[in-house]
Scaffold this motif. Structure first.
Motif, PDB file in Angstrom:
ATOM      1  N   VAL A 129      -7.187   7.242   5.234  1.00 36.04           N
ATOM      2  CA  VAL A 129      -6.378   8.658   5.027  1.00 36.04           C
ATOM      3  C   VAL A 129      -5.066   8.513   4.297  1.00 36.04           C
ATOM      4  N   GLY A 130      -5.059   9.570   3.523  1.00 37.31           N
ATOM      5  CA  GLY A 130      -3.840   9.544   2.172  1.00 37.31           C
ATOM      6  C   GLY A 130      -2.787  10.135   2.779  1.00 37.31           C
ATOM      7  N   LEU A 131      -1.705  10.140   2.104  1.00 39.83           N
ATOM      8  CA  LEU A 131      -0.472  10.666   2.095  1.00 39.83           C
ATOM      9  C   LEU A 131       0.117  11.895   1.352  1.00 39.83           C
ATOM     10  N   CYS A 132       1.083  12.743   1.529  1.00 42.18           N
ATOM     11  CA  CYS A 132       1.639  13.603   0.409  1.00 42.18           C
ATOM     12  C   CYS A 132       2.228  12.779  -0.644  1.00 42.18           C
ATOM     13  N   PRO A 133       2.156  12.607  -1.942  1.00 41.16           N
ATOM     14  CA  PRO A 133       3.070  11.603  -2.574  1.00 41.16           C
ATOM     15  C   PRO A 133       4.469  12.123  -3.168  1.00 41.16           C
ATOM     16  N   SER A 134       4.658  13.545  -2.711  1.00 39.28           N
ATOM     17  CA  SER A 134       5.982  14.032  -2.941  1.00 39.28           C
ATOM     18  C   SER A 134       7.427  13.874  -2.032  1.00 39.28           C
ATOM     19  N   ALA A 162       0.767  -1.089   0.009  1.00 38.85           N
ATOM     20  CA  ALA A 162      -0.039   0.047   0.009  1.00 38.85           C
ATOM     21  C   ALA A 162       0.837   1.311  -0.169  1.00 38.85           C
ATOM     22  N   VAL A 163       1.207   1.742  -1.213  1.00 39.34           N
ATOM     23  CA  VAL A 163       2.099   2.658  -1.193  1.00 39.34           C
ATOM     24  C   VAL A 163       1.914   3.989  -0.524  1.00 39.34           C
ATOM     25  N   TYR A 164       0.642   4.676  -0.864  1.00 39.26           N
ATOM     26  CA  TYR A 164      -0.003   6.044  -0.070  1.00 39.26           C
ATOM     27  C   TYR A 164      -1.015   5.766   0.726  1.00 39.26           C
ATOM     28  N   PHE A 165      -1.140   4.571   1.389  1.00 43.66           N
ATOM     29  CA  PHE A 165      -2.070   4.258   2.489  1.00 43.66           C
ATOM     30  C   PHE A 165      -1.246   3.610   3.709  1.00 43.66           C
ATOM     31  N   GLN A 166      -0.782   4.437   4.654  1.00 40.52           N
ATOM     32  CA  GLN A 166      -0.019   3.997   5.699  1.00 40.52           C
ATOM     33  C   GLN A 166      -0.447   4.799   6.780  1.00 40.52           C
ATOM     34  N   PRO A 167      -1.480   4.368   7.543  1.00 39.92           N
ATOM     35  CA  PRO A 167      -1.952   5.261   8.698  1.00 39.92           C
ATOM     36  C   PRO A 167      -1.049   5.624   9.744  1.00 39.92           C
ATOM     37  N   GLU A 168       0.048   4.783   9.926  1.00 39.88           N
ATOM     38  CA  GLU A 168       1.029   4.903  10.965  1.00 39.88           C
ATOM     39  C   GLU A 168       1.940   6.147  10.507  1.00 39.88           C
ATOM     40  N   GLU A 169       2.075   6.145   9.136  1.00 39.81           N
ATOM     41  CA  GLU A 169       3.198   7.327   8.923  1.00 39.81           C
ATOM     42  C   GLU A 169       2.462   8.582   8.918  1.00 39.81           C
ATOM     43  N   TYR A 170       1.068   8.668   8.714  1.00 39.85           N
ATOM     44  CA  TYR A 170       0.408   9.912   9.014  1.00 39.85           C
ATOM     45  C   TYR A 170       0.318  10.025  10.372  1.00 39.85           C
ATOM     46  N   ARG A 171       0.220   9.229  11.227  1.00 42.12           N
ATOM     47  CA  ARG A 171       0.075   9.446  12.647  1.00 42.12           C
ATOM     48  C   ARG A 171       1.257   9.776  13.117  1.00 42.12           C
ATOM     49  N   THR A 172       2.436   9.487  12.746  1.00 41.73           N
ATOM     50  CA  THR A 172       3.682   9.698  13.159  1.00 41.73           C
ATOM     51  C   THR A 172       4.669  10.693  12.558  1.00 41.73           C
ATOM     52  N   ARG A 173       4.293  11.068  11.156  1.00 37.76           N
ATOM     53  CA  ARG A 173       5.201  12.011  10.316  1.00 37.76           C
ATOM     54  C   ARG A 173       4.055  13.169   9.940  1.00 37.76           C
ATOM     55  N   PRO A 174       3.941  14.285  10.641  1.00 38.14           N
ATOM     56  CA  PRO A 174       2.799  15.446  10.097  1.00 38.14           C
ATOM     57  C   PRO A 174       3.388  15.935   8.911  1.00 38.14           C
ATOM     58  N   GLU A 175       4.658  15.873   8.462  1.00 36.47           N
ATOM     59  CA  GLU A 175       4.659  16.461   7.264  1.00 36.47           C
ATOM     60  C   GLU A 175       4.419  15.796   6.102  1.00 36.47           C
ATOM     61  N   LEU A 176       3.856  14.552   6.141  1.00 32.37           N
ATOM     62  CA  LEU A 176       3.272  13.611   5.098  1.00 32.37           C
ATOM     63  C   LEU A 176       1.768  13.724   5.014  1.00 32.37           C
ATOM     64  N   ARG A 177       1.052  14.807   6.139  1.00 35.69           N
ATOM     65  CA  ARG A 177      -0.371  15.211   6.119  1.00 35.69           C
ATOM     66  C   ARG A 177      -0.546  16.013   4.950  1.00 35.69           C
ATOM     67  N   PRO A 178      -1.645  15.553   3.861  1.00 36.50           N
ATOM     68  CA  PRO A 178      -1.897  16.346   2.702  1.00 36.50           C
ATOM     69  C   PRO A 178      -2.672  17.331   3.104  1.00 36.50           C
ATOM     70  N   ILE A 179      -2.395  18.738   2.247  1.00 29.34           N
ATOM     71  CA  ILE A 179      -3.102  19.895   2.392  1.00 29.34           C
ATOM     72  C   ILE A 179      -3.810  20.086   1.324  1.00 29.34           C
ATOM     73  N   ALA A 180      -5.207  20.399   1.405  1.00 26.22           N
ATOM     74  CA  ALA A 180      -6.303  20.745   0.540  1.00 26.22           C
ATOM     75  C   ALA A 180      -6.223  22.177  -0.127  1.00 26.22           C
ATOM     76  N   SER A 181      -6.870  22.335  -1.053  1.00 23.34           N
ATOM     77  CA  SER A 181      -6.844  23.888  -1.701  1.00 23.34           C
ATOM     78  C   SER A 181      -7.389  24.744  -0.773  1.00 23.34           C
ATOM     79  N   ASP A 182      -8.218  24.410   0.073  1.00 18.78           N
ATOM     80  CA  ASP A 182      -8.479  25.569   1.270  1.00 18.78           C
ATOM     81  C   ASP A 182      -7.653  25.630   2.482  1.00 18.78           C
TER      82      ASP A 182
END
Length: 373
Positions: free
Chosen positions: A112-117, A81-101
């Motif tokens: 929950v998704g992750l920033c792909p870049s 699961a390349v971009y579905f890793q809930p533990e990464e979302y929880r422990t690495r705030p820099e990976l939390r995606p930002i919306a247009s708003d």
């Protein structure tokens, strides 16, 4: 030409709940005409999603089970699961995606998704996948959740494009876009940047997103082939066309299957008609017909095998409450009439459960494989 039959086999209900041992399970798969099996492993398990997946029982062995599959002539693909890793979302705030708003993506039900870049995340995924390939020596790897964030399962006909949030407008993504394209968007102002990217620079922004995802596929492919040359790549593709929600699969998810398939041998289309509230036919034939000319390599049409997303927060989207045997057969017939090279199914537990009742699903699958459906 005989169609390829592939089966997703993530959980262990077949033994925990239905009492099959490894030998009996492999024999059953072979009798159903299965050619490829997509499995998860202990080193890199698939995080829980909308379908419950029980863990392995005591005594289960990844190597032994795969040996049994190969002895029966089945090819093995290890899922990640390349971009579905809930533990990464929880422990690495820099990976939390930002919306247009400028809001931060919040978990929605199981997803929950992750920033792909982020290159660090890709490097970690490549390292884990390389370890799996080195240890288990599969025929290929299955790259699941290979896209920008988005819960596409909610994109039924009752939705509009305006209701679909787009990610990721984080500083890292905006800076990467500027560097690649020569633009000078404000990297510290997601709202302002998004207003430009979703209008004047829409085409350029979409191309950048799609190229990024295709490059991640290339990097993961390079990593596993360095460990085991010839390891094949199977891509997990969202089944929508250019006219669906204004080409949202490319624009929102950054998934251009034509571009990605240049880096992979095989592509799966998740034709989950009950989830997406579609009639199996002619939707399946039409969509496969649209996408087939763009996709290099094998194209597998994947069906869901049981209904889901009927309870809150997913209710009210026009989904039917079941997939009766006649509808499953109709979906398989639609695949047989389409330009797909074969069929895939999510997931095998439903076949095992149906075998204990009527065996209709296995009978339909065998008829599809034999060309008599």
């Amino acid at each position: 030409m005989t169609p390829t039959v592939a089966m997703k086999l993530y959980g262990f209900e077949w033994t925990n709940q239905y009492g099959l041992d490894e030998t009996a399970a492999v024999r059953r798969l072979s009798e159903q005409g299965v050619d490829w099996v997509v499995v998860q492993n202990r080193r890199d398990p698939i995080p829980g999603s909308g379908v419950e997946q029980l863990g392995p029982p005591p005594g289960y062995d990844d190597h032994r089970f795969r040996d049994h599959l190969r002895e029966r002539g089945m090819r093995v693909f290890e899922a990640t699961a390349v971009y579905f890793q809930p533990e990464e979302y929880r422990t690495r705030p820099e990976l939390r995606p930002i919306a247009s708003d400028a809001s931060v993506m919040e978990p929605f039900d199981w997803y929950v998704g992750l920033c792909p870049s982020d290159p660090g995340h890709v490097a970690r995924r490549a390292e884990v996948l390389s370890e799996v390939v080195d240890d288990l020596r599969p025929d290929g790897v299955f790259l699941n959740f290979i896209r920008f964030p988005g819960f596409w399962e909610a994109w039924t006909p009752r939705r509009t494009r305006g209701e679909i949030k787009e990610y990721c407008f984080c500083e890292r993504c905006l800076r990467g876009f500027n560097q690649s394209t020569g633009n000078e968007l404000p990297v510290d102002d997601p709202r302002r940047a998004a207003a430009i990217l979703q209008h004047e620079l829409r085409a350029e922004w979409t191309s950048w997103k799609c190229a990024l995802i295709a490059d991640v596929v290339r990097r993961l492919r390079t990593a596993v082939c360095a460990v085991r040359p010839g390891t094949e790549v199977l891509i997990n593709g969202v089944a929508m066309g250019r006219d669906d929600f204004g080409d949202a699969v490319r624009e929102v998810l950054g998934q251009d299957l034509g571009l990605i398939s240049r880096e992979a041998e095989h592509t799966e289309l998740m034709l989950y008609h009950q989830i997406l509230a579609r009639e199996p036919s002619p939707w399946i034939e039409s969509l496969v017909g649209e996408l087939r000319p763009r996709i290099d390599g094998t194209l597998l049409a994947c069906l869901q095998t049981s209904p889901t997303y009927l309870d809150p927060p997913h209710d009210g989207m026009g989904r039917l409450p079941g997939i009766p045997p006649q509808e499953f057969r109709a979906a398989l017939r639609a695949i047989a009439r389409s330009a797909a090279d074969g069929a895939m199914f999510y997931h095998w537990t439903d076949f095992v459960a149906d075998d204990a009742r009527s065996g209709d699903m296995s009978a339909a699958l065998r008829a599809y494989k034999e060309g008599t459906l």
